[in-house]
Design an enzyme around this catalytic site. Structure first.
Site, PDB file in Angstrom:
ATOM      1  N   LYS A   1      69.726 -21.635  71.405  1.00  0.00           N
ATOM      2  CA  LYS A   1      70.709 -21.960  70.507  1.00  0.00           C
ATOM      3  C   LYS A   1      72.145 -21.749  70.901  1.00  0.00           C
ATOM      4  O   LYS A   1      72.455 -21.291  72.082  1.00  0.00           O
ATOM      5  CB  LYS A   1      70.452 -20.917  69.294  1.00  0.00           C
ATOM      6  CG  LYS A   1      68.965 -21.063  68.614  1.00  0.00           C
ATOM      7  CD  LYS A   1      68.557 -22.357  68.198  1.00  0.00           C
ATOM      8  CE  LYS A   1      67.100 -22.719  68.303  1.00  0.00           C
ATOM      9  NZ  LYS A   1      66.289 -22.266  67.070  1.00  0.00           N
TER      10      LYS A   1
HETATM   11  C1  LIG Z   1      65.089 -22.003  66.488  1.00  0.00           C
HETATM   12  C2  LIG Z   1      64.688 -22.352  65.081  1.00  0.00           C
HETATM   13  C3  LIG Z   1      64.094 -21.610  64.017  1.00  0.00           C
HETATM   14  C4  LIG Z   1      63.487 -20.111  64.604  1.00  0.00           C
HETATM   15  O1  LIG Z   1      64.438 -19.327  65.224  1.00  0.00           O
HETATM   16  P1  LIG Z   1      63.943 -17.907  66.002  1.00  0.00           P
HETATM   17  O2  LIG Z   1      64.947 -17.260  66.148  1.00  0.00           O
HETATM   18  O3  LIG Z   1      63.310 -18.689  67.166  1.00  0.00           O
HETATM   19  O4  LIG Z   1      62.991 -17.347  65.182  1.00  0.00           O
HETATM   20  C5  LIG Z   1      64.244 -21.983  62.796  1.00  0.00           C
HETATM   21  N1  LIG Z   1      64.626 -23.281  62.418  1.00  0.00           N
HETATM   22  C6  LIG Z   1      64.775 -24.265  63.369  1.00  0.00           C
HETATM   23  C7  LIG Z   1      65.353 -25.423  62.885  1.00  0.00           C
HETATM   24  C8  LIG Z   1      65.098 -23.896  64.684  1.00  0.00           C
HETATM   25  O5  LIG Z   1      65.606 -24.777  65.433  1.00  0.00           O
END
Ligand SMILES: *Cc1c(COP(=O)(O)O)cnc(C)c1O
Length: 386
Positions: free
Chosen positions: A186
């Site tokens: 992210k």
């Molecule tokens: C990465 C992601 C998640 C989940 O995030 P985590 O921190 O890995 O649980 C949820 N929704 C979207 C759209 C994502 O890209």
């Protein structure tokens, strides 16, 4: 073309001396689990988003879990989400015994289609989970208007949206509920981590209880001098707290967010120039309304050849890629439990999308290389070996 020696990944977190110093200071402080740094990180998110409350957690999946639990969503309830999202959302809905109802997207932006949300509302609908796809905001005015008219809760999936603004409002700043992710992929990372922003006082109390066994106070208040180690539990909770080690990393990353997202934007400009006019390739479209894009992902569509073949050729050229996302309504258990859904735009997009490498430490030369690779592959659709 000459094949590069080192593999260019889809993504690599940018960890520098700022981050190392911040985490080291936490380790030296001897307080490493949830404590003052988590609180500081939460305050910075309140500031960034404009939300009244921020609750740090071990992942965005944990965040979605707690929100669904706190809202009491369960059997007999329906939750509207795009199919083109990470499966964790659908898993959390399913694990609570509720039904995921998929709304279609706009093919060009990959963002949820507000008109289709409204078309799929029933008396059982409880919530809508729009995703700010790839860092471009969903059409929030229309979604909020629809939600208010039908008295539905909106949970923004802002996993891609750290730095995303819709008409000047940061994701999480609409007075509703939003979840963020700090997975290494992210825009900022805490290793693993997540956060909920919202404006609702009773919900805040509930989320903090559910985050930590159902126990009211944070550990650092219980174990500090003069703290009261006793506790009572009114309702059981989970164990989803973030640690101060992770928050230390997150705080350092947040100080670099603008730098990161500026660089991402520059790289996207280079991609758009380098891939202009390539036949058989579609570049991502930006929404027409005013927004700030976090450029979390650069998602192209491959029209000229099978995506699988295209990925093989990229691998041969030492370039990484990602798939955001396999459509959730086509996952095995989802099809078996919830049946076939008609989502023409999602299906048209889902078989063509591919995420190209994009991360702040990429060089201009890296982008030029990927563009040359894409041009080479698509200029030779049969994939001959030169
Ligand atoms: C990465 C992601 C998640 C989940 O995030 P985590 O921190 O890995 O649980 C949820 N929704 C979207 C759209 C994502 O890209």
């Amino acid at each position: 073309m000459e094949i590069r020696k080192d593999f260019l990944p889809l993504n690599r977190p940018s960890i520098g001396e700022t981050e190392i110093a911040s985490v080291t200071a936490c380790l030296r402080s001897q307080w490493i689990t949830t404590g003052p740094l988590c609180k500081n990180f939460e305050e910075r998110f309140q500031e960034l988003t404009g939300a009244r409350y921020a609750v740090s957690l071990s992942s965005a999946t944990a965040a979605m879990h707690l929100v669904i639990a706190a809202l009491g969503i369960g059997p007999g309830d329906e939750v509207i989400t795009p199919s083109l999202t990470f499966a964790s959302t659908v898993n959390m809905i399913a694990l609570h015994g509720a039904r995921p109802v998929f709304a279609d997207i706009h093919y060009d932006t990959l963002n949820i289609d507000a008109a289709d949300i409204e078309a799929r509302i029933t008396p059982r609908t409880k919530a809508i989970i729009p995703v700010h796809f790839a860092g471009a905001p969903a059409e929030m005015d229309r979604i909020l208007e629809i939600a208010d008219r039908h008295r539905l809760t909106v949970i923004e999936d802002a996993a891609h949206a750290i730095g995303t603004r819709y008409r000047g409002i940061h994701a999480g700043g609409f007075g509703r509920i939003a979840i963020f992710s700090f997975h290494p992929l992210k825009n900022i990372t805490t290793g693993e981590g997540g956060l909920i922003t919202h404006n609702d006082e009773p919900l805040e109390k509930m989320l903090r209880l559910l985050r930590f066994h159902g126990i009211e106070r944070d550990a650092w208040k219980r174990y500090g001098r003069g703290g009261n180690p006793e506790y009572d539990i009114e309702a059981p909770g989970w164990k989803y707290n973030l640690t101060d080690i992770q928050a230390a990393l997150g705080i350092a990353q947040l100080t670099r967010l603008d730098e990161f997202n500026r660089r991402r934007a520059e790289l996207v400009v280079l991609y758009r120039e380098g891939l202009k006019g390539v036949a058989g390739l579609e570049l991502p479209a930006d929404p027409s309304y005013p927004h700030d894009h976090s450029h979390h992902l650069f998602v192209v569509k491959i029209l000229a050849m099978e995506r699988e073949r295209f990925m093989e050729r990229l691998s041969d050229l030492n370039v990484g890629y990602g798939l955001h996302f396999p459509a959730c309504h086509l996952l095995k258990y989802v099809k078996e439990r919830y049946g076939v859904v008609n989502l023409p735009e999602t299906e048209r997009a889902a078989k063509r999308i591919l995420s190209l490498p994009l991360f702040p430490d990429m060089t201009d030369g890296d982008v030029a290389y990927v563009c040359a690779a894409v041009r080479e592959i698509l200029g030779d659709p049969k994939g001959g070996q030169d």
